[in-house]
Design an enzyme around this catalytic site. Structure first.
Site, PDB file in Angstrom:
ATOM      1  N   GLY A  82       0.815  -1.217   0.000  1.00  0.00           N
ATOM      2  CA  GLY A  82       0.000   0.000   0.000  1.00  0.00           C
ATOM      3  C   GLY A  82       0.844   1.262   0.000  1.00  0.00           C
ATOM      4  O   GLY A  82       0.491   2.263  -0.638  1.00  0.00           O
ATOM      5  N   ASP A  83       1.986   1.232   0.702  1.00  0.00           N
ATOM      6  CA  ASP A  83       2.891   2.372   0.708  1.00  0.00           C
ATOM      7  C   ASP A  83       3.489   2.583  -0.690  1.00  0.00           C
ATOM      8  O   ASP A  83       3.681   3.720  -1.137  1.00  0.00           O
ATOM      9  CB  ASP A  83       4.018   2.149   1.720  1.00  0.00           C
TER      10      ASP A  83
END
Length: 304
Positions: free
Chosen positions: A247-248
């Site tokens: 997600g980062d």
């Protein structure tokens, strides 16, 4: 410059082992990485060719090890030292079956610590970007950070969950990134369908968010812009080796794509490719793999 803010960074001890509770478990391999959502974003931004700097706190010998690892990676940082015998946290990640994580709590922050970080963030300029992500130990502190960044006029990205997200929406972040489960939890829903997720994303816009990207794991992601353009992209198919930091990496890819093309559709394409690159890698993905996977990411613009 894109700054990332990690108030509780970690040393991630990542081991390949099939975890059997109650038994002595032996690893097949192990590796140590610098951890924390904002730090992941900075490392991925740098790999994608962006100018970035990781900001936050570090404490004790563990904190120094985090700095040393960032130096080894060539990732610029300014992690303020926490005094008083405190130590930064260690997270243990099991990548075998079942995939399991044990995340440390980390040191408590004093008001003096918070004031020092706010002073450091006073140097952020209108032309900069800033990413605030991770678990909020102090929700009022998170709100103070977002308000300061919002007042600076810079491009703000917020990646947190729960009450911290709710209270920061009044600062009108440029982009927020809940995952599909976090989005449902905000409104008390489970197993959201796609358009249900879009409707909830629109409600977050009504509360102050400008653009909303929702990650859906193997389902890819969708992006609802402030002018009500909806883009959807499927994740690439492949062997998933790691979900930590995906997600980062999505956030880093979107910011890189916006910088390169000023187009939300292309930005989502790069974001999903970057997230997939990390999922297919032992740790964070590379620029080469991200660019290769971009060709396989198809973005659909969905009429509303």
């Amino acid at each position: 410059m894109i700054y990332t803010i990690t108030t509780n960074p970690s040393l991630d001890y990542t081991v390949d082992a099939d975890l059997v509770p109650g038994e002595v478990n032996r690893t097949r391999s192990e590796v140590i990485y610098p951890g924390g959502k904002g730090i992941n974003v900075s490392i991925m931004l740098q790999r994608l060719g962006m100018e970035t700097k990781a900001l936050g706190f570090a404490a004790g010998h563990i904190g120094q090890a985090i700095r040393d690892l960032l130096d080894d990676l060539g990732c610029p940082h300014r992690l303020l030292e926490l005094e008083g015998g405190r130590q930064s946290r260690i997270n243990v990640k099991f990548t075998g079956k079942p995939e399991t994580a044990v995340n440390g709590r980390g040191p408590d922050l004093t008001q003096a610590d918070m004031d020092r970080l706010l002073e450091l963030l006073g140097g952020v300029k209108k032309e900069d970007g800033a990413v605030l992500s991770g678990w909020a130990q102090s929700i009022p502190f998170y709100v103070s950070i977002m308000k300061l960044l919002s007042d600076s006029g810079c491009t703000t990205v917020l990646d947190c969950a729960g009450e911290a997200l709710w209270q920061c929406l009044a600062c009108r972040p440029f982009l927020i990134k809940p995952n599909i489960q976090e989005l449902g939890d905000l409104f008390g829903f489970e197993d959201l369908e796609f358009m249900e997720g879009v409707d909830l994303a629109r409600q977050l816009q009504n509360e102050g968010a400008r653009n909303v990207v929702v990650s859906m794991g193997g389902g890819g992601a969708f992006l609802l812009t402030e002018d009500q353009q909806l883009y959807s992209a499927k994740a690439c198919t492949g062997r998933v080796s790691n979900t930590v930091g995906a997600g980062d990496s999505l956030v880093a890819g979107i910011l890189t794509g916006l910088k390169q093309w000023e187009d939300f559709g292309k930005a989502l394409q790069m974001g999903v490719a970057a997230g997939s690159a990390t999922a297919f890698s032992g740790w964070l993905g590379t620029r080469a793999l991200t660019e290769e996977l971009m060709e396989r990411v198809k973005v659909e613009k969905i009429p509303l």
